[in-house]
Design an enzyme around this catalytic site. Structure first.
Site, short mmCIF file in Angstrom:
data_model
loop_
_atom_site.label_atom_id
_atom_site.label_comp_id
_atom_site.label_asym_id
_atom_site.label_seq_id
_atom_site.Cartn_x
_atom_site.Cartn_y
_atom_site.Cartn_z
N GLN A 132 0.82 -1.23 -0.05
CA GLN A 132 -0.08 -0.08 0.04
C GLN A 132 0.88 1.37 -0.07
O GLN A 132 1.77 1.46 0.90
CB GLN A 132 -0.85 0.07 1.13
CG GLN A 132 -1.83 1.15 1.38
CD GLN A 132 -2.72 1.29 2.50
OE1 GLN A 132 -3.25 0.31 2.77
NE2 GLN A 132 -2.71 2.28 3.52
N GLY A 133 0.59 2.07 -1.08
CA GLY A 133 1.57 3.01 -1.18
C GLY A 133 0.70 4.59 -0.76
O GLY A 133 0.15 5.27 -1.50
N TYR A 134 0.50 4.86 0.51
CA TYR A 134 -0.34 5.92 1.11
C TYR A 134 0.74 6.96 1.75
O TYR A 134 0.88 8.09 1.21
CB TYR A 134 -1.32 5.53 2.06
CG TYR A 134 -2.66 5.07 1.29
CD1 TYR A 134 -2.61 4.71 0.11
CD2 TYR A 134 -3.70 4.91 1.99
CE1 TYR A 134 -3.94 4.31 -0.45
CE2 TYR A 134 -4.99 4.57 1.41
CZ TYR A 134 -4.88 4.16 0.26
OH TYR A 134 -6.38 3.99 -0.23
N SER A 135 1.22 6.59 2.90
CA SER A 135 1.98 7.41 3.88
C SER A 135 3.11 7.83 3.05
O SER A 135 3.72 7.18 2.28
CB SER A 135 2.31 6.75 5.01
OG SER A 135 1.14 6.61 5.73
N SER A 168 4.57 -1.52 4.11
CA SER A 168 4.38 -3.00 4.45
C SER A 168 4.90 -3.78 3.61
O SER A 168 3.91 -3.78 2.59
CB SER A 168 3.29 -3.54 5.49
OG SER A 168 3.11 -2.56 6.61
N GLU A 250 -10.65 -1.97 5.69
CA GLU A 250 -9.42 -2.29 6.30
C GLU A 250 -9.56 -3.33 7.80
O GLU A 250 -9.00 -4.12 8.10
CB GLU A 250 -8.41 -1.18 6.75
CG GLU A 250 -6.96 -1.58 7.17
CD GLU A 250 -6.19 -0.46 7.62
OE1 GLU A 250 -4.96 -0.74 7.62
OE2 GLU A 250 -6.49 0.65 7.15
N SER A 375 -3.42 6.83 13.52
CA SER A 375 -3.09 7.14 14.91
C SER A 375 -4.26 7.45 15.75
O SER A 375 -5.39 7.83 15.40
CB SER A 375 -2.19 8.62 15.32
OG SER A 375 -2.92 9.76 14.89
N GLU A 377 -5.11 10.11 17.73
CA GLU A 377 -5.58 11.14 17.57
C GLU A 377 -6.47 11.24 16.50
O GLU A 377 -7.52 11.92 16.47
CB GLU A 377 -4.46 12.24 17.57
CG GLU A 377 -3.61 11.98 18.90
CD GLU A 377 -2.51 11.26 19.07
OE1 GLU A 377 -2.14 11.17 19.99
OE2 GLU A 377 -2.60 10.16 18.34
#
Length: 395
Positions: A132-135, A168, A250, A375, A377
Site C-alpha cells: 500500500q503506497g499511502y503514507s 509494509s 481495512e 493514530s 488522535e
C-alpha cells in the site's frame, strides 16, 4: 443479542478445520505461529508457498461477495468461522492480506470489469502480493498533503515520482497501489488518483528497508522515479474517494482473527504469571482480569458492528480499542517477567539484527499499535466530527 453460530456455520467450521489439519503439514509446519506483527520476516519462503496452498483450496477471497475468480463463496458468519479456525491453529501469518482484504474489495467497489478479471484471480491463487503506497514523509495521518505525483507520458501511461514510507512488505510485493497527485496545482483531497504500479521496475522503483526497535524490517521506504503505471482505479482525479473507500474495508472480519491471537497471548501471560508467582501481586492479577474483560468487550463490539455498513465511527472505535489494549498487554508482560525482561541476548551486536523473545517483541512492537493504521488522535477526530457532529478543527 445472539452471538452464536448456526448449524450451517458449524458445518463450515468442520470443513475449515479438516482442511487446515490436512494441509498444514510437511514444510508448512515450520511456519506455524510465524509471521505475525513484529516478525513478518519470519519464514517468508514457507509462508509464500502457504499462500498458494490456500489459493488452491479456494480459501482466499471469502469476503469478496463476487465469486468466479478462484475463490469460494462464504457468508459473513462463515468468514468469521474461517478467521477463528485459522487463528486457533496458529496457521502462518498471511503475506497476501493486503491484496485480499484491501485491494480486492476496492476493485469490486470501484474497479472496472477488466481490472477485476486481471487482478483478482492472481490474488485468489496466492500468486501476486500487494503493498500500500499511502503514507509519505510529512503526509502520514494527514494523507491529503501527499506530494507524490504522476503525469501522462506520450504513450498515455502514468509516470509516478515521489516517496512513500512505512510501506509494509514492499520488499516482497509484486504490485503497489499508489495514491498520487495527477492534477498539477490541485490541493488537499482534490486531483488525486489511485494508481496500480508494478514493483519490478529496476532503476524506477527502489525499496529501502526501515530497521525497527525489534531489529527487523517489515516496513520500507519506496522511491518512485518515473515508475510506469497503466491502471487507474475509478476516475483520474477522484482517487480520494477510492482511497477512503479502501480504508473502510481495512477493519472487518480480520479483527476477530486478530482477537483470537490476542487471547492466546493473554493466556500465555497468565500462565507465566502463575508459574512465576507474579499473580500474587494484586495489581498484576487485577490487570490480567481487566485485559480479559476488555477483550470480551472487543469481540462483542466487533460482532455487533460487523454487518453495520454505513457506521462511520465503527472502524475508528475498533482501532482505538485494540491498539490501546495490545499496548497494555505488552506493558504488563514486562512487569510479569520482571527485570529480566530488559536483558538481551549475550551475543547482541549493533551491526546485526538481534533476536528477541516473545515478550520483548510484544512490548516493543506494540508501541506502534496506537500510531500505524491511523493514530489514536486521528481516530478520535473522526469520531468527533463524523459521529458526534462536533465542529471541524480549524486549519
Amino acid at each position: 443479542m445472539d452471538f452464536g453460530f448456526g448449524a450451517e456455520d458449524e458445518a463450515f467450521r468442520r470443513e475449515a478445520r479438516a482442511w487446515l489439519e490436512e494441509h498444514l503439514v510437511g514444510r508448512f509446519t515450520a511456519a506455524v505461529g510465524r509471521g505475525g506483527p513484529g516478525s513478518e520476516h519470519d519464514g517468508s519462503a514457507e509462508r509464500r508457498a502457504w499462500e498458494r496452498e490456500l489459493g488452491s483450496g479456494g480459501w482466499i477471497g471469502l469476503g469478496w461477495g463476487e465469486t468466479g475468480h478462484g475463490n469460494r463463496a462464504a457468508t459473513l458468519t462463515e468468514q468469521v468461522v474461517w478467521a477463528e479456525e485459522y487463528a486457533r491453529v496458529r496457521a502462518p501469518g498471511r503475506c497476501g492480506h493486503i491484496g485480499e482484504n484491501l485491494l480486492a474489495p476496492t476493485l469490486l467497489a470501484y474497479g472496472s470489469r477488466e481490472q477485476r478479471r486481471r487482478f483478482l484471480p492472481p490474488i485468489a491463487r496466492g500468486e501476486e502480493l500487494w503493498c500500500q503506497g499511502y503514507s509519505e514523509p510529512g503526509a502520514g495521518s494527514d494523507l491529503a498533503s501527499l506530494r507524490t505525483s504522476a503525469v501522462r507520458d506520450g504513450d498515455g501511461r502514468w509516470r509516478v515520482s515521489g516517496q512513500k514510507v512505512w510501506t509494509s512488505l514492499a520488499h516482497e510485493a509484486d504490485w503497489c497501489f499508489v495514491l498520487a497527485r495527477t492534477e498539477p496545482g490541485s490541493r488537499r483531497h482534490h486531483g488525486l488518483s489511485f494508481l496500480l504500479v508494478p514493483m519490478d521496475q529496476p532503476d524506477r522503483v527502489e525499496v529501502r528497508p526501515i530497521r525497527q526497535l525489534t531489529g527487523t524490517s517489515e516496513f520500507n521506504e519506496v522511491f518512485f522515479d518515473g515508475a510506469v503505471a497503466e491502471e487507474v482505479v475509478g476516475r483520474a482525479g477522484a482517487g480520494w474517494q477510492v482511497a477512503m473507500g479502501l480504508l473502510a474495508f481495512e477493519r472487518g472480519v480480520s479483527t476477530l482473527a486478530q482477537q483470537i491471537g490476542f487471547a492466546a497471548q493473554l493466556r500465555r501471560l497468565a500462565r507465566e504469571a502463575v508459574a512465576s508467582g507474579a499473580v500474587g501481586d494484586p495489581v498484576i492479577a487485577d490487570r490480567i482480569v481487566r485485559l480479559w474483560a476488555e477483550l470480551r468487550v472487543m469481540r462483542w463490539n466487533a460482532l455487533r458492528t460487523l454487518g453495520g455498513a454505513g457506521d462511520p465511527g465503527a472502524p475508528s472505535v475498533a482501532k482505538l480499542l485494540w491498539g490501546g489494549w495490545h499496548q497494555r498487554l505488552g506493558e504488563l508482560a514486562l512487569r510479569v517477567r520482571g527485570p529480566g525482561a530488559a536483558v538481551g541476548p549475550a551475543d547482541w551486536s549493533p551491526a546485526a539484527p538481534y533476536e528477541l523473545d516473545d515478550v520483548q517483541r510484544l512490548f516493543l512492537f506494540s508501541r506502534a499499535d496506537t500510531i500505524y493504521g491511523g493514530s489514536d488522535e486521528i481516530q478520535r477526530t473522526i469520531i468527533a466530527e463524523r459521529v458526534l457532529g462536533l465542529p471541524r478543527e480549524a486549519t
